[in-house]
Design an enzyme around this catalytic site. Structure first.
Site, PDB file in Angstrom:
ATOM      1  N   HIS A 140      13.894 -22.861  28.440  1.00 44.24           N
ATOM      2  CA  HIS A 140      13.669 -22.173  27.160  1.00 44.24           C
ATOM      3  C   HIS A 140      14.722 -22.627  26.143  1.00 44.24           C
ATOM      4  O   HIS A 140      15.860 -22.927  26.522  1.00 44.24           O
ATOM      5  CB  HIS A 140      13.799 -20.646  27.304  1.00 44.24           C
ATOM      6  CG  HIS A 140      12.539 -19.958  27.758  1.00 44.24           C
ATOM      7  ND1 HIS A 140      12.561 -18.844  28.560  1.00 44.24           N
ATOM      8  CD2 HIS A 140      11.236 -20.214  27.512  1.00 44.24           C
ATOM      9  CE1 HIS A 140      11.318 -18.430  28.795  1.00 44.24           C
ATOM     10  NE2 HIS A 140      10.494 -19.260  28.169  1.00 44.24           N
TER      11      HIS A 140
ATOM     12  N   CYS B 248      18.174 -13.558  27.002  1.00 43.55           N
ATOM     13  CA  CYS B 248      16.855 -13.371  27.617  1.00 43.55           C
ATOM     14  C   CYS B 248      16.532 -11.886  27.805  1.00 43.55           C
ATOM     15  O   CYS B 248      15.371 -11.494  27.824  1.00 43.55           O
ATOM     16  CB  CYS B 248      16.787 -14.073  28.977  1.00 43.55           C
ATOM     17  SG  CYS B 248      16.871 -15.864  28.860  1.00 43.55           S
TER      18      CYS B 248
END
Lengths: 406, 280
Positions: free
Chosen positions: B170, B264
């Site tokens: 990511h 996250c």
């Protein structure tokens, strides 16, 4: 060459995505062509680019497209070509795709197939057994039940590209050269003919009667004898005057050697045509010893095929002349396969007719004293034609001297 | 003088009630390495505490059984003022999260605008605002072709960056906007085009080495001048201090077992890209 259309959109300029995609294509040894480019006006406007990607083989292309897809380049939903059957012999479906003489591809079952024999103003007939084959077929030759491509969907034409760089004529910037050093041009053409022969391609010569009137008959005959000419197209006039020159020494009654009119010469060609008709064919007249020299003589002796197409103003005509013009062009079509260079010598109608049936990839040199002839050929769609404006007699003499110095 | 981020004072988080490593969808996840639920709970609560201490508000998303990764709210979607663009998860294991994310936002008055079907995009995990653009990662979890529709839906220009190393799946493991001039960056795991784009965009980057990035240093949460980080190597701490940031380290070791750090575990709710990314 297999190719696919892909599209990429978004902020692809500022994100360098477009640069990256183009680099990936080139890095993979493939090629691209920008089909449509829309750049956003401000930095918030998205851009959109449509690319045609080409690779040497289908496998390389598929692998490259998968890689490009990772970076956002999507395959444009290209569809297969639409096929419709002909309902009558010699009649195409109303929406038939009319061809150009450029390399053309047709998509069938998700794959692109090349058109085997590009020719302008024809239809595309598809046969699928045993494997898909796409051929150009002139209107009058289609048979009821044959499947023909209709519309533009699933048809791709390679962009026309004039010869550039060192080949064939680096120094011929313009398409028609009336003000170029002629001996340089002749030397270039001679070089191209040699290269053509080395590649195993054939030379087609299209002749008008001026070739004989200007005294170039013996030089052209010499080229045929030396094996340079592989196929010859002409009309009744060229063949008649070639035969007249060799039987009676005149062309349209004018002495080929002295350049002076001969008494009663106006009927010379009629008398020769009449005798050839008595022999039944040019070949029979050659074999029987009536004709002993000249272009047609050499063609018969060397087995060089020739097609003589008729017209409404022909005298005679010679027995070899195809008076059904549709049949004449069909016969010409049978001889264009493998032709790499076409030399149009002082011929208007036959040059245009030949240009119509040649694929764009055939190097075409049009030699005529009249610039309009060259322009006319290009206007009829033979964009590949390079023109040399000069006296055909001098051109052929110089060419023969270069190719057959003996 | 640099200006603080205009966003990052209000977060959505989900308690790790059902958090565990049930499947492996990134190189950090190993089912044989169990999560200690008690430690996970303590770490999560400590992170909430540090964020509140830094001046942020934290809102809570109800945890759901069988959706262990719902704790990683950063991936729920992209928030843009009154608009919420829900994620389209790459892996089927996470598809079930979307309905809960959408319900939470819809119930609270957000307008839900969806990306077209068939493209993957994992929310703020792969899209972070910097200056007046949205920096978006692609390859592992988000598709490059999601960027054009994301830009069309939000009205914000997107800068695409390819993530070249599967461990950094990511964008938020490789990029952390600090303020209008500074960002933590990991160009070692970007392609050279993306690197050039970020070079152009960020006047003063804090470039991480690969070993620093592997400690999830870039997966930090910025609240004004406070940075809450999973780890802070001394070199990084000195640079941040010089730039006027105050660093707090949150031990999120249990969550690193699933490949996620502080960023996250949070989704900024106060991002509004329509009026520019920074306040002066």
């Amino acid at each position: 060459m297999p190719a696919e259309l892909v599209e990429v959109e978004g902020h692809i300029i500022d994100s360098l995505i477009l640069a990256k995609i183009l680099d990936l294509i080139v890095g993979a040894g493939a090629d691209y062509h920008m089909v449509d480019v829309r750049i956003g006006r401000t930095n918030t406007d998205p851009s959109k680019v449509r690319l045609e990607v080409r690779a040497d083989d289908e496998g390389d292309l598929v692998a490259l497209l998968e890689e490009l897809q990772v970076h956002g380049a999507n395959l444009v939903g290209e569809l297969d070509a639409v096929l419709e059957p002909c309902t009558d012999d010699g009649v195409l479906p109303a929406g038939f795709y009319a061809t150009t003489n450029l390399p053309t591809w047709v998509r069938l079952g998700g794959r692109w197939y090349p058109v085997e024999n590009p020719e302008m103003d024809c239809a595309l007939v598809v046969t699928t057994v045993p494997a898909p084959v796409v051929r150009t077929v002139p209107m009058h030759r289609v048979i009821a039940g044959e499947r023909v491509v209709t519309g533009r969907e699933g048809v791709r034409v390679d962009a026309p590209e004039r010869p550039h760089g060192a080949t064939p004529f680096e120094f011929m910037a313009s398409e028609v050269s009336s003000e170029k050093p002629k001996s340089l041009l002749v030397a270039e053409v001679a070089g191209r003919l040699r290269a053509n022969r080395q590649r195993g391609r054939r030379l087609l010569v299209v002749c008008g009667p001026a070739v004989i009137h200007t005294g170039a008959g013996p030089d052209l005959a010499r080229l045929v004898r030396a094996g340079w000419v592989d196929v010859l197209f002409a009309g009744n006039g060229f063949a008649a005057h070639d035969l007249e020159a060799n039987v009676l020494g005149t062309s349209l009654g004018v002495s080929v050697d002295a350049g002076t009119p001969t008494e009663g010469g106006h009927s010379n060609h009629l008398r020769v045509i009449n005798e050839i008709r008595r022999w039944g064919s040019i070949e029979a007249a050659v074999r029987g010893g009536y004709v002993t020299d000249g272009v047609m003589y050499e063609c018969v002796q060397r087995g060089v095929p020739f097609v003589l197409g008729g017209s409404v103003r022909d005298d005679g005509p010679l027995p070899d002349v195809r008076t059904d013009v549709v049949a004449a062009v069909d016969e010409m079509r049978q001889h264009v396969a493998g032709v790499g260079v076409a030399l149009m010598l002082a011929s208007t109608l036959h040059a245009v007719a030949t240009g119509n049936i040649l694929p764009a990839g055939v190097e075409t040199y049009c030699v005529d004293i009249n610039q309009a002839v060259v322009t006319k050929l290009a206007d009829r769609g033979s964009r590949q034609a390079l023109g040399i404006v000069t006296d055909v007699g001098l051109f052929v003499r110089d060419l023969a001297a270069r190719l057959d110095p003996s | 003088m640099s200006a603080e981020n205009a966003w990052g004072r209000r977060y959505l988080m989900c308690p790790p009630t059902h958090f565990e490593v049930l499947y492996e969808i990134n190189p950090w996840m190993h089912r044989e390495v169990p999560v200690d639920p008690e430690r996970a709970r303590e770490q999560w609560e400590a992170l909430v505490g540090l964020l509140r201490q830094a001046g942020a508000e934290v809102e809570v998303l109800e945890p759901q059984p069988d959706l262990p990764d719902l704790v990683f709210t950063a991936n729920a979607g992209v928030v843009n003022g009154p608009q919420f663009v829900p994620a389209r998860f790459r892996n089927p294991e996470r598809h079930g999260e979307t309905a809960h994310d959408v319900a939470w936002f819809a119930e609270r008055g957000w307008r839900v605008d969806e990306l077209p079907e068939g493209v993957a995009h994992e929310g703020a995990g792969d899209s972070l605002p910097f200056a007046d653009v949205l920096v978006s990662g692609y390859r592992w979890r988000s598709d490059a072709r999601s960027h054009a529709p994301l830009s069309a839906i939000t009205g914000v220009p997107v800068r695409s960056v390819e993530l070249t190393d599967h461990r950094f799946y990511h964008l938020d493991l490789t990029f952390c906007p600090l303020d209008d001039r500074h960002a933590i960056t990991v160009p070692a795991v970007w392609d050279r085009y993306g690197t050039a784009v970020i070079d152009d965009l960020v006047p003063e980057p804090l470039v991480l080495e690969l070993d620093e990035a592997s400690q999830f240093v870039a997966n930090s949460v910025v609240v004004g001048r406070n940075v809450v980080m999973p780890a802070c190597p001394p070199r990084v701490g000195r640079v941040l201090e010089k730039w006027g940031f105050e660093v707090a380290v949150a031990d999120v070791g249990e969550f690193l077992k699933a490949g996620g750090g502080c960023r996250c575990l949070t989704l900024a709710l106060d991002v509004d890209l329509s009026g520019g990314g920074a306040r002066s």
